[in-house]
Design an enzyme around this catalytic site. Structure first.
Site, PDB file in Angstrom:
ATOM      1  N   ASN A   9      23.157 -62.240 -35.859  1.00 11.93           N
ATOM      2  CA  ASN A   9      23.770 -63.476 -36.351  1.00 11.93           C
ATOM      3  C   ASN A   9      24.696 -63.088 -37.503  1.00 11.93           C
ATOM      4  OD1 ASN A   9      24.399 -65.953 -37.420  1.00 11.93           O
ATOM      5  ND2 ASN A   9      22.318 -66.413 -38.167  1.00 11.93           N
ATOM      6  N   TRP A  10      25.990 -63.065 -37.218  1.00  6.05           N
ATOM      7  CA  TRP A  10      26.948 -62.555 -38.223  1.00  6.05           C
ATOM      8  C   TRP A  10      27.233 -63.569 -39.321  1.00  6.05           C
ATOM      9  CZ3 TRP A  10      31.331 -59.351 -35.361  1.00  6.05           C
ATOM     10  CH2 TRP A  10      30.724 -58.357 -34.585  1.00  6.05           C
ATOM     11  N   LYS A  11      26.792 -64.796 -39.117  1.00  4.58           N
ATOM     12  CA  LYS A  11      27.009 -65.873 -40.113  1.00  4.58           C
ATOM     13  C   LYS A  11      28.503 -65.957 -40.480  1.00  4.58           C
ATOM     14  CE  LYS A  11      22.275 -65.246 -41.533  1.00  4.58           C
ATOM     15  NZ  LYS A  11      21.236 -65.437 -42.533  1.00  4.58           N
ATOM     16  N   HIS A  96      19.269 -73.032 -36.835  1.00  2.00           N
ATOM     17  CA  HIS A  96      19.107 -72.041 -37.907  1.00  2.00           C
ATOM     18  C   HIS A  96      18.809 -72.773 -39.219  1.00  2.00           C
ATOM     19  CE1 HIS A  96      19.907 -68.898 -40.789  1.00  2.00           C
ATOM     20  NE2 HIS A  96      19.695 -68.047 -39.804  1.00  2.00           N
ATOM     21  N   GLU A  98      19.804 -72.339 -42.112  1.00  2.00           N
ATOM     22  CA  GLU A  98      20.981 -72.638 -42.949  1.00  2.00           C
ATOM     23  C   GLU A  98      21.701 -73.887 -42.440  1.00  2.00           C
ATOM     24  OE1 GLU A  98      22.721 -68.737 -42.683  1.00  2.00           O
ATOM     25  OE2 GLU A  98      21.048 -67.943 -43.856  1.00  2.00           O
ATOM     26  N   GLU A 168      11.873 -67.718 -37.824  1.00  2.00           N
ATOM     27  CA  GLU A 168      12.494 -67.169 -39.025  1.00  2.00           C
ATOM     28  C   GLU A 168      11.951 -67.889 -40.253  1.00  2.00           C
ATOM     29  OE1 GLU A 168      16.577 -65.311 -37.970  1.00  2.00           O
ATOM     30  OE2 GLU A 168      16.888 -67.401 -38.433  1.00  2.00           O
ATOM     31  N   GLY A 174      17.453 -63.274 -45.706  1.00  2.00           N
ATOM     32  CA  GLY A 174      18.398 -62.784 -46.706  1.00  2.00           C
ATOM     33  C   GLY A 174      17.764 -62.475 -48.055  1.00  2.00           C
ATOM     34  N   SER A 214      15.185 -60.697 -42.772  1.00  2.00           N
ATOM     35  CA  SER A 214      15.208 -59.371 -43.402  1.00  2.00           C
ATOM     36  C   SER A 214      14.703 -58.250 -42.489  1.00  2.00           C
ATOM     37  CB  SER A 214      14.441 -59.389 -44.723  1.00  2.00           C
ATOM     38  OG  SER A 214      15.043 -60.288 -45.636  1.00  2.00           O
ATOM     39  N   GLY A 235      20.289 -60.781 -39.363  1.00  2.00           N
ATOM     40  CA  GLY A 235      21.433 -61.215 -40.160  1.00  2.00           C
ATOM     41  C   GLY A 235      22.133 -60.005 -40.770  1.00  2.00           C
ATOM     42  N   GLY A 236      21.841 -59.742 -42.018  1.00  2.00           N
ATOM     43  CA  GLY A 236      22.506 -58.675 -42.785  1.00  2.00           C
ATOM     44  C   GLY A 236      22.600 -57.344 -42.055  1.00  2.00           C
TER      45      GLY A 236
HETATM   46  P1  PGA Z   1      18.655 -61.756 -42.505  1.00  2.00           P
HETATM   47  O1  PGA Z   1      19.058 -63.092 -41.702  1.00  2.00           O
HETATM   48  O2  PGA Z   1      18.326 -60.706 -41.465  1.00  2.00           O
HETATM   49  O3  PGA Z   1      19.869 -61.409 -43.304  1.00  2.00           O
HETATM   50  O4  PGA Z   1      17.479 -62.093 -43.342  1.00  2.00           O
HETATM   51  C1  PGA Z   1      18.392 -63.457 -40.514  1.00  2.00           C
HETATM   52  C2  PGA Z   1      18.928 -64.773 -40.014  1.00  2.00           C
HETATM   53  O5  PGA Z   1      19.232 -65.647 -40.829  1.00  2.00           O
HETATM   54  O6  PGA Z   1      19.069 -64.969 -38.789  1.00  2.00           O
END
Ligand code: PGA
Length: 251
Positions: A9-11, A96, A98, A168, A174, A214, A235-236
């Site tokens: 997930n590149w956000k 998600h 967010e 998640e 994050g 994470s 994510g990251g």
């Molecule tokens: P993260 O994000 O790996 O940076 O914690 C995961 C996500 O939000 O899908």
């Protein structure tokens, strides 16, 4: 056998040039994959066409990070399922945390989005997760059950083959804090059991349940070794081709 999936997930990261570079790095490294994990990348809307075209001849799928619940119309700034389909994207991440937190996406709205996406033949990666406060109050199982119940547990049994669930925990996204492998397994088993109760065991056994929050090469092996953890939503660490592929190689 359930599908093993590692999705990035590149956000809101990577402009067009950065997207091209990262896609090329990922594609070039796929010959180092040591298993048949399904890779998925979810770049920003503006880069989906480029990604879909670039990855056309590969086994890597392209996903959108969101879609609007309505088919078309006066919804300034929004993107429809048909627009995604027309650029070759048939997978979407919904729910998600967010989106829930910063864009006010509610369970009924997500229910509508899931419905629209399924109606158009999309595969849906549906995210669920509890906040730190909810976990500390020992409400996490109830919270996840409600998220599934109100947004997903009305779909027809046949459509479960189009659903991937991503657990998640919000406190792990994050933050560098990962759920322990035991915490992840416990929740994944709980989710699978809920599906078995609502539908049946065969349906539950067929659903890939990903862990997100994470995930990195240092912890993915232990997480993916859990019986009910079928991969990760990353994510990251998905913004770096080497770590993304390392994660995919940790089954
Ligand atoms: P993260 O994000 O790996 O940076 O914690 C995961 C996500 O939000 O899908």
């Amino acid at each position: 056998m359930r599908k093993k999936i590692v999705a990035g997930n590149w956000k809101m990261n990577c402009n067009l040039d950065e997207t091209k570079t990262l896609l090329k790095e990922i594609k070039d490294k796929t010959n180092t994959l040591n298993n048949n994990t399904q890779l998925i990348v979810a770049p920003a809307f503006t880069n989906l066409l480029t990604a879909a075209e670039f990855l056309k001849e590969t086994n890597i799928k392209v996903a959108a990070q969101n879609v609007h619940a309505e088919e078309k119309g006066a919804f300034t700034g929004e993107i429809s399922v048909d627009m995604l389909s027309s650029v070759g994207v048939k997978t979407v991440i919904l729910g998600h945390s967010e989106r829930r937190k910063y864009f006010g996406e509610t369970k009924p709205l997500l229910n509508k989005k899931v419905n629209t996406a399924l109606r158009h033949g999309f595969e849906v990666i549906f995210c669920v997760g509890e906040s730190l406060e909810e976990r500390e109050k020992n409400n996490h199982f109830k919270v996840i059950e409600e998220q599934l119940d109100k947004s997903l547990f009305y779909i027809k049994k046949e459509t479960w083959k189009k659903i991937v669930i991503a657990y998640e925990p919000v406190w792990a996204i994050g933050t560098g804090k990962t759920a322990s492998a035991k915490q992840a397994q416990e929740m994944h088993a709980f989710i699978r059991e809920l599906i078995a109760q609502k539908y049946d065991q065969a349906t539950a056994d067929g659903v890939s349940i990903l862990y997100g929050g994470s995930v990195k090469p240092e912890n993915s092996t232990e997480l993916f070794a859990q019986k009910d953890v079928d991969g990760g939503l990353i994510g990251g660490a998905a913004l770096n081709a080497e770590s993304f592929i390392k994660i995919a190689n940790s089954f």
